[in-house]
Design a protein around this motif. Structure first.
Motif, PDB file in Angstrom:
ATOM      1  N   VAL A  71       0.854  -1.199   0.000  1.00 10.01           N
ATOM      2  CA  VAL A  71       0.000   0.000   0.000  1.00 10.01           C
ATOM      3  C   VAL A  71       0.888   1.246   0.000  1.00 10.01           C
ATOM      4  O   VAL A  71       0.684   2.172  -0.802  1.00 10.01           O
ATOM      5  CB  VAL A  71      -0.936   0.006   1.233  1.00 10.01           C
ATOM      6  N   ALA A  72       1.884   1.271   0.872  1.00  5.65           N
ATOM      7  CA  ALA A  72       2.743   2.455   0.986  1.00  5.65           C
ATOM      8  C   ALA A  72       3.471   2.708  -0.338  1.00  5.65           C
ATOM      9  O   ALA A  72       3.582   3.848  -0.792  1.00  5.65           O
ATOM     10  CB  ALA A  72       3.736   2.270   2.123  1.00  5.65           C
ATOM     11  N   ARG A  73       3.953   1.618  -0.968  1.00  7.71           N
ATOM     12  CA  ARG A  73       4.671   1.785  -2.245  1.00  7.71           C
ATOM     13  C   ARG A  73       3.736   2.404  -3.289  1.00  7.71           C
ATOM     14  O   ARG A  73       4.111   3.343  -3.997  1.00  7.71           O
ATOM     15  CB  ARG A  73       5.216   0.436  -2.725  1.00  7.71           C
ATOM     16  N   ALA A  74       2.516   1.896  -3.366  1.00  8.62           N
ATOM     17  CA  ALA A  74       1.562   2.404  -4.357  1.00  8.62           C
ATOM     18  C   ALA A  74       1.235   3.874  -4.086  1.00  8.62           C
ATOM     19  O   ALA A  74       1.133   4.686  -5.016  1.00  8.62           O
ATOM     20  CB  ALA A  74       0.290   1.561  -4.322  1.00  8.62           C
ATOM     21  N   ILE A  75       1.104   4.222  -2.820  1.00  9.49           N
ATOM     22  CA  ILE A  75       0.782   5.619  -2.474  1.00  9.49           C
ATOM     23  C   ILE A  75       1.926   6.529  -2.915  1.00  9.49           C
ATOM     24  O   ILE A  75       1.713   7.563  -3.563  1.00  9.49           O
ATOM     25  CB  ILE A  75       0.535   5.760  -0.945  1.00  9.49           C
ATOM     26  N   VAL A  76       3.141   6.134  -2.607  1.00 10.98           N
ATOM     27  CA  VAL A  76       4.297   6.975  -2.942  1.00 10.98           C
ATOM     28  C   VAL A  76       4.386   7.162  -4.462  1.00 10.98           C
ATOM     29  O   VAL A  76       4.635   8.260  -4.957  1.00 10.98           O
ATOM     30  CB  VAL A  76       5.589   6.373  -2.337  1.00 10.98           C
ATOM     31  N   ARG A  77       4.128   6.094  -5.224  1.00  7.21           N
ATOM     32  CA  ARG A  77       4.177   6.190  -6.692  1.00  7.21           C
ATOM     33  C   ARG A  77       3.085   7.098  -7.246  1.00  7.21           C
ATOM     34  O   ARG A  77       3.271   7.718  -8.290  1.00  7.21           O
ATOM     35  CB  ARG A  77       4.026   4.807  -7.320  1.00  7.21           C
ATOM     36  N   ALA A  78       1.946   7.131  -6.577  1.00  5.73           N
ATOM     37  CA  ALA A  78       0.794   7.881  -7.117  1.00  5.73           C
ATOM     38  C   ALA A  78       0.770   9.341  -6.658  1.00  5.73           C
ATOM     39  O   ALA A  78      -0.117  10.103  -7.024  1.00  5.73           O
ATOM     40  CB  ALA A  78      -0.498   7.198  -6.702  1.00  5.73           C
ATOM     41  N   ARG A  79       1.718   9.767  -5.824  1.00  9.31           N
ATOM     42  CA  ARG A  79       1.702  11.136  -5.298  1.00  9.31           C
ATOM     43  C   ARG A  79       1.758  12.159  -6.420  1.00  9.31           C
ATOM     44  O   ARG A  79       2.428  11.908  -7.430  1.00  9.31           O
ATOM     45  CB  ARG A  79       2.914  11.356  -4.375  1.00  9.31           C
ATOM     46  N   PRO A  80       1.122  13.320  -6.288  1.00  8.06           N
ATOM     47  CA  PRO A  80       0.350  13.744  -5.114  1.00  8.06           C
ATOM     48  C   PRO A  80      -1.074  13.187  -5.128  1.00  8.06           C
ATOM     49  O   PRO A  80      -1.729  13.171  -6.164  1.00  8.06           O
ATOM     50  CB  PRO A  80       0.320  15.271  -5.256  1.00  8.06           C
ATOM     51  N   ILE A  81      -1.522  12.758  -3.933  1.00  7.70           N
ATOM     52  CA  ILE A  81      -2.890  12.257  -3.801  1.00  7.70           C
ATOM     53  C   ILE A  81      -3.714  13.348  -3.144  1.00  7.70           C
ATOM     54  O   ILE A  81      -3.338  13.864  -2.095  1.00  7.70           O
ATOM     55  CB  ILE A  81      -2.903  10.960  -2.968  1.00  7.70           C
ATOM     56  N   ARG A  82      -4.814  13.702  -3.773  1.00  3.53           N
ATOM     57  CA  ARG A  82      -5.551  14.877  -3.313  1.00  3.53           C
ATOM     58  C   ARG A  82      -6.937  14.598  -2.746  1.00  3.53           C
ATOM     59  O   ARG A  82      -7.517  15.453  -2.094  1.00  3.53           O
ATOM     60  CB  ARG A  82      -5.681  15.898  -4.458  1.00  3.53           C
ATOM     61  N   SER A  83      -7.514  13.436  -3.107  1.00  2.36           N
ATOM     62  CA  SER A  83      -8.896  13.247  -2.631  1.00  2.36           C
ATOM     63  C   SER A  83      -9.083  11.849  -2.060  1.00  2.36           C
ATOM     64  O   SER A  83      -8.241  10.957  -2.266  1.00  2.36           O
ATOM     65  CB  SER A  83      -9.884  13.483  -3.778  1.00  2.36           C
ATOM     66  N   THR A  84     -10.176  11.659  -1.358  1.00  7.96           N
ATOM     67  CA  THR A  84     -10.450  10.380  -0.703  1.00  7.96           C
ATOM     68  C   THR A  84     -10.615   9.246  -1.736  1.00  7.96           C
ATOM     69  O   THR A  84     -10.061   8.171  -1.552  1.00  7.96           O
ATOM     70  CB  THR A  84     -11.725  10.471   0.161  1.00  7.96           C
ATOM     71  N   LEU A  85     -11.344   9.529  -2.837  1.00  7.10           N
ATOM     72  CA  LEU A  85     -11.553   8.463  -3.819  1.00  7.10           C
ATOM     73  C   LEU A  85     -10.268   8.141  -4.567  1.00  7.10           C
ATOM     74  O   LEU A  85     -10.017   6.983  -4.911  1.00  7.10           O
ATOM     75  CB  LEU A  85     -12.656   8.842  -4.813  1.00  7.10           C
ATOM     76  N   HIS A  86      -9.447   9.166  -4.792  1.00  7.46           N
ATOM     77  CA  HIS A  86      -8.151   8.940  -5.428  1.00  7.46           C
ATOM     78  C   HIS A  86      -7.345   7.953  -4.575  1.00  7.46           C
ATOM     79  O   HIS A  86      -6.833   6.948  -5.077  1.00  7.46           O
ATOM     80  CB  HIS A  86      -7.429  10.295  -5.577  1.00  7.46           C
ATOM     81  N   LEU A  87      -7.283   8.202  -3.281  1.00  8.04           N
ATOM     82  CA  LEU A  87      -6.529   7.324  -2.376  1.00  8.04           C
ATOM     83  C   LEU A  87      -7.149   5.921  -2.344  1.00  8.04           C
ATOM     84  O   LEU A  87      -6.437   4.911  -2.426  1.00  8.04           O
ATOM     85  CB  LEU A  87      -6.485   7.914  -0.956  1.00  8.04           C
ATOM     86  N   ALA A  88      -8.488   5.876  -2.254  1.00  5.45           N
ATOM     87  CA  ALA A  88      -9.160   4.568  -2.187  1.00  5.45           C
ATOM     88  C   ALA A  88      -8.846   3.751  -3.443  1.00  5.45           C
ATOM     89  O   ALA A  88      -8.588   2.542  -3.355  1.00  5.45           O
ATOM     90  CB  ALA A  88     -10.665   4.768  -2.041  1.00  5.45           C
ATOM     91  N   ASN A  89      -8.818   4.415  -4.617  1.00  3.28           N
ATOM     92  CA  ASN A  89      -8.527   3.701  -5.861  1.00  3.28           C
ATOM     93  C   ASN A  89      -7.089   3.206  -5.906  1.00  3.28           C
ATOM     94  O   ASN A  89      -6.812   2.092  -6.350  1.00  3.28           O
ATOM     95  CB  ASN A  89      -8.808   4.596  -7.082  1.00  3.28           C
ATOM     96  N   VAL A  90      -6.165   4.037  -5.433  1.00  3.27           N
ATOM     97  CA  VAL A  90      -4.751   3.646  -5.411  1.00  3.27           C
ATOM     98  C   VAL A  90      -4.581   2.401  -4.534  1.00  3.27           C
ATOM     99  O   VAL A  90      -3.917   1.434  -4.913  1.00  3.27           O
ATOM    100  CB  VAL A  90      -3.873   4.820  -4.886  1.00  3.27           C
TER     101      VAL A  90
END
Ligand code: SAM
Length: 288
Positions: free
Chosen positions: A160-179
């Motif tokens: 999860v952490a790796r995917a979040i770091v790759r997808a930065r910047p994350i701006r919204s709740t649905l964006h994060l949920a999808n990542v």
């Protein structure tokens, strides 16, 4: 419709007296506060919350008993100040109904929910502190993985952490949920982002440290024969409450009134499924 969890049990264990002084540390939408206020004649209930918007709603919901209620905005660490400001040294009962309210969880603007899009905020107190967006966009990958693992009990935290770091910047709740969903596909009934959102919420609001603070100061705020009632929703929180209550018992400062935690009955769980994990513990301070 707003349901206060284990309302009857909480009020009963607070043993509200008509002339007593009570502190509702987590007034939320004011449900428990109203029930306490209804039992008062000359007494007072101090209604505290760290969330200004909730306080405003509580004020409206309890307008009928306004003369018996004093509101206070602050975290658990500021409870002694809340009591002093209301003109008292101690209280006869303190109630804490931990976590977030349904209103906070479901209002997309507050950013707690992965079911509807909103700003990635998650702060209970929107007047101060780091948002969930700050946290996911600026925390190092390893620290993020540790946090999601420890507080969300998410076994796949590294992914999860790796995917979040790759997808930065994350701006919204649905964006994060999808990542998160793309990184760790659904296995059971839970939405794959549930544990990550829980961990972020706990980190943003420093919930573990807040509970420690409450348990450290709670008994000191009480008069002799005062009551402390805590309702928790996570087993990790209930364990802390149990251990602290036992410690106060061993030190001869309190009598634990609940050998086992009290849990909601079937009827309450049917009406309000969110109550199902609730556990209530209560103690009475010893007259010294
Ligand atoms: C479960 S809700 C309380 C619901 C309330 N008992 C009712 O009947 O409407 C928890 C509330 O506690 C507040 N809260 C959580 N942690 C807090 C803290 N450390 N300090 C102050 N308020 C806190 C939240 O903002 C939320 O409004």
């Amino acid at each position: 419709m707003h349901f206060s969890v284990m309302a009857g049990e909480a009020i009963e264990h607070l043993a509200v007296r008509p002339d007593g002084v009570y502190l509702d540390a987590t007034t939320g939408l004011g449900g428990h506060t109203a029930l306490i206020a209804q039992k008062l004649v000359t007494g007072i209930v101090i209604a505290n919350d760290r969330d200004l918007e909730s306080l405003e709603k509580a004020r409206r919901n309890t307008a009928e008993w306004a003369a018996r209620i004093r509101f206070h905005h602050g975290r658990f660490g500021s409870l002694p100040e809340a009591v002093r400001e209301a003109g008292f040294a101690k209280v006869d009962g303190l109630l804490a109904d931990l976590g977030v309210s349904r209103y906070q969880l479901t209002d997309p603007e507050r950013g707690f929910s992965f079911l509807s899009d909103g700003p990635l905020d998650m702060r209970m107190d929107q007047t101060t502190g780091m948002t969930a967006a700050d946290l996911v966009n600026h925390t190092a990958e390893k620290a993020l993985a540790d946090l999601i693992y420890q507080w969300g009990e998410e076994r796949r935290a590294r992914k999860v952490a790796r995917a979040i770091v790759r997808a930065r910047p994350i701006r919204s709740t649905l964006h994060l949920a999808n990542v998160v969903e793309r990184a760790v596909p659904r296995t059971g009934k839970l939405h794959p982002a549930t544990k990550t959102f829980m961990a972020l919420r706990m980190a943003v609001n420093e919930e573990p440290a807040e509970l420690d603070r409450l348990l450290a100061i709670g008994a000191d705020l009480l008069t002799p024969s005062g009551r402390l009632v805590v309702i928790s929703f996570m087993s990790i929180d209930d364990r802390k409450v149990k251990e602290r209550f036992r410690e106060l018992g061993r030190e001869g400062r309190a009598i634990v009134l609940t050998k086992h935690p009290i849990q909601p009955g079937e009827e309450e769980i049917r009406r309000n499924p969110a109550a199902r994990s609730a556990k209530l513990r209560a103690l009475e301070t010893v007259v010294s």
